[in-house]
Write a protein that holds these residues in place. Structure first.
Motif, PDB file in Angstrom:
ATOM      1  N   LEU A 178      -0.513   2.116   7.794  1.00  0.00           N
ATOM      2  CA  LEU A 178      -1.540   2.434   6.806  1.00  0.00           C
ATOM      3  C   LEU A 178      -2.675   1.416   6.833  1.00  0.00           C
ATOM      4  CD1 LEU A 178       0.752   3.477   3.824  1.00  0.00           C
ATOM      5  CD2 LEU A 178      -0.293   4.918   5.555  1.00  0.00           C
ATOM      6  N   SER A 179      -3.745   1.772   6.155  1.00  0.00           N
ATOM      7  CA  SER A 179      -4.922   0.905   6.123  1.00  0.00           C
ATOM      8  C   SER A 179      -4.623  -0.439   5.483  1.00  0.00           C
ATOM      9  CB  SER A 179      -6.062   1.587   5.372  1.00  0.00           C
ATOM     10  OG  SER A 179      -5.678   1.896   4.040  1.00  0.00           O
ATOM     11  N   ASP A 199       0.811  -1.211   0.000  1.00  0.00           N
ATOM     12  CA  ASP A 199       0.000   0.000   0.000  1.00  0.00           C
ATOM     13  C   ASP A 199       0.849   1.268   0.000  1.00  0.00           C
ATOM     14  OD1 ASP A 199      -2.665   1.227   0.238  1.00  0.00           O
ATOM     15  OD2 ASP A 199      -1.941   1.887   2.196  1.00  0.00           O
ATOM     16  N   VAL A 250     -10.218  -5.832   7.226  1.00  0.00           N
ATOM     17  CA  VAL A 250     -11.604  -5.367   7.308  1.00  0.00           C
ATOM     18  C   VAL A 250     -12.394  -5.984   6.161  1.00  0.00           C
ATOM     19  CG1 VAL A 250     -11.079  -3.200   8.472  1.00  0.00           C
ATOM     20  CG2 VAL A 250     -11.004  -3.301   5.983  1.00  0.00           C
ATOM     21  N   ARG A 299     -13.761  -1.394  12.812  1.00  0.00           N
ATOM     22  CA  ARG A 299     -14.882  -1.724  11.944  1.00  0.00           C
ATOM     23  C   ARG A 299     -15.111  -3.236  11.878  1.00  0.00           C
ATOM     24  NH1 ARG A 299     -14.520  -1.599   5.472  1.00  0.00           N
ATOM     25  NH2 ARG A 299     -16.569  -2.492   5.026  1.00  0.00           N
ATOM     26  N   LYS A 327       4.062   0.749  13.089  1.00  0.00           N
ATOM     27  CA  LYS A 327       3.737   2.168  12.948  1.00  0.00           C
ATOM     28  C   LYS A 327       4.999   3.016  13.013  1.00  0.00           C
ATOM     29  CE  LYS A 327       0.922   5.887  14.893  1.00  0.00           C
ATOM     30  NZ  LYS A 327      -0.088   6.260  15.890  1.00  0.00           N
ATOM     31  N   THR A 342      -4.499   1.832  14.957  1.00  0.00           N
ATOM     32  CA  THR A 342      -5.142   2.781  14.042  1.00  0.00           C
ATOM     33  C   THR A 342      -6.459   3.323  14.571  1.00  0.00           C
ATOM     34  OG1 THR A 342      -6.305   0.990  12.883  1.00  0.00           O
ATOM     35  CG2 THR A 342      -4.130   1.625  12.046  1.00  0.00           C
ATOM     36  N   LEU A 363      -4.621  -3.413   7.841  1.00  0.00           N
ATOM     37  CA  LEU A 363      -5.831  -3.815   8.541  1.00  0.00           C
ATOM     38  C   LEU A 363      -6.511  -4.980   7.844  1.00  0.00           C
ATOM     39  CD1 LEU A 363      -7.347  -0.282   9.184  1.00  0.00           C
ATOM     40  CD2 LEU A 363      -6.381  -1.795  10.930  1.00  0.00           C
ATOM     41  N   ASN A 422      -9.232   1.774  14.295  1.00  0.00           N
ATOM     42  CA  ASN A 422     -10.263   1.323  13.346  1.00  0.00           C
ATOM     43  C   ASN A 422     -10.784  -0.040  13.808  1.00  0.00           C
ATOM     44  OD1 ASN A 422     -11.793   0.349  11.186  1.00  0.00           O
ATOM     45  ND2 ASN A 422     -10.471   1.284   9.646  1.00  0.00           N
TER      46      ASN A 422
END
Length: 239
Positions: A111-112, A32, A117, A193, A104, A189, A115, A191
């Motif tokens: 970055l995403s 990414d 998800v 979700r 990190k 992060t 993750l 996040n």
């Protein structure tokens, strides 16, 4: 097997989980952040190799669970003592969060791409994570608890299963198979979700996968070609 202190087991489990989370998360981050060409195959290979080298280097010390779902499944089927489950899970969670903070620091920021998800509906994501963890635990239970399975090739067998699962599920769920693979990057992060999917589905899949192998596993007399009709075989749990 010689007695191994719990502290050494936990130390090996911490290092092994750190290596797994770092390796499995770094590859998609690199893709990414730097537009690398590793793509899905590279992500799968990175995670599979991480699992393989950790099992081969620490499996004889801690069993190289690296995954709370595996620890719970093995304990449920009496391959692992329940009294050690909280300590193992605590170490796995801690190592995952620590590895994610190191990622990190190295890649600034995480970055995403690191993750896991869902990119599909909630039900599809749940079933996919359930299914691939079923696959993983069916194989892991065979090589870790059955002396007639591949034995010393356990690292290769489990690593290959991880690679296969990520190739199947990577584009839809990230191919987690492991609550702490999802938890660490989520904590760093912020996040969360659909994080419940990655907590519940792998654990349910692990329990069924491990139980399924226990049902089809050959008993000692069957493996020796001795009829087992009209008698109850003793279960053997090498671990």
């Amino acid at each position: 097997m010689p007695h191994i202190s719990l502290s050494k087991k936990l130390g090996a489990e911490f290092v092994g989980t750190f290596i797994l989370i770092f390796g499995a998360t770094a590859a998609p981050i690199v893709n990414d952040k730097y537009n690398a060409t590793e793509t899905l195959i590279g992500n799968a290979v990175s995670a599979g190799l991480a699992v393989m080298i950790v099992i081969m280097s620490t499996g004889h010390i801690s069993g190289a669970h690296l995954n709370p779902s595996i620890t719970i499944a093995f304990a449920t089927l009496r391959h692992f003592p329940w009294v050690q489950v909280p300590a193992y899970i605590t170490v796995q969670v801690t190592a995952s969060i620590f590895a994610s903070f190191v990622l990190k620091l190295v890649y600034n920021p995480l970055l995403s791409g690191g993750l896991t998800v869902p990119n599909v509906t909630t039900s599809q994501a749940f079933f996919m994570e359930f299914l691939i963890t079923f696959n993983l635990l069916f194989v892991a239970t065979a090589v870790a608890t059955d002396t007639r399975a591949v034995g010393e090739m356990a690292g290769i067998a489990v690593g290959a299963t991880v690679m296969l699962n990520i190739l199947i599920a990577g584009p839809t769920t990230g191919g987690s198979m492991n609550p702490v693979r999802t938890l660490g990057p989520a904590v760093v992060t912020g996040n969360y979700r659909h994080i419940w999917i990655y907590m519940v589905a792998p654990t349910a899949g692990a329990l069924l996968g491990s139980a399924t192998y226990a049902m089809v596993k050959l008993k000692v007399r069957e493996a020796e070609g001795i009829p087992t009709r009209n008698r109850v075989d003793d279960l053997s749990f090498p671990l």
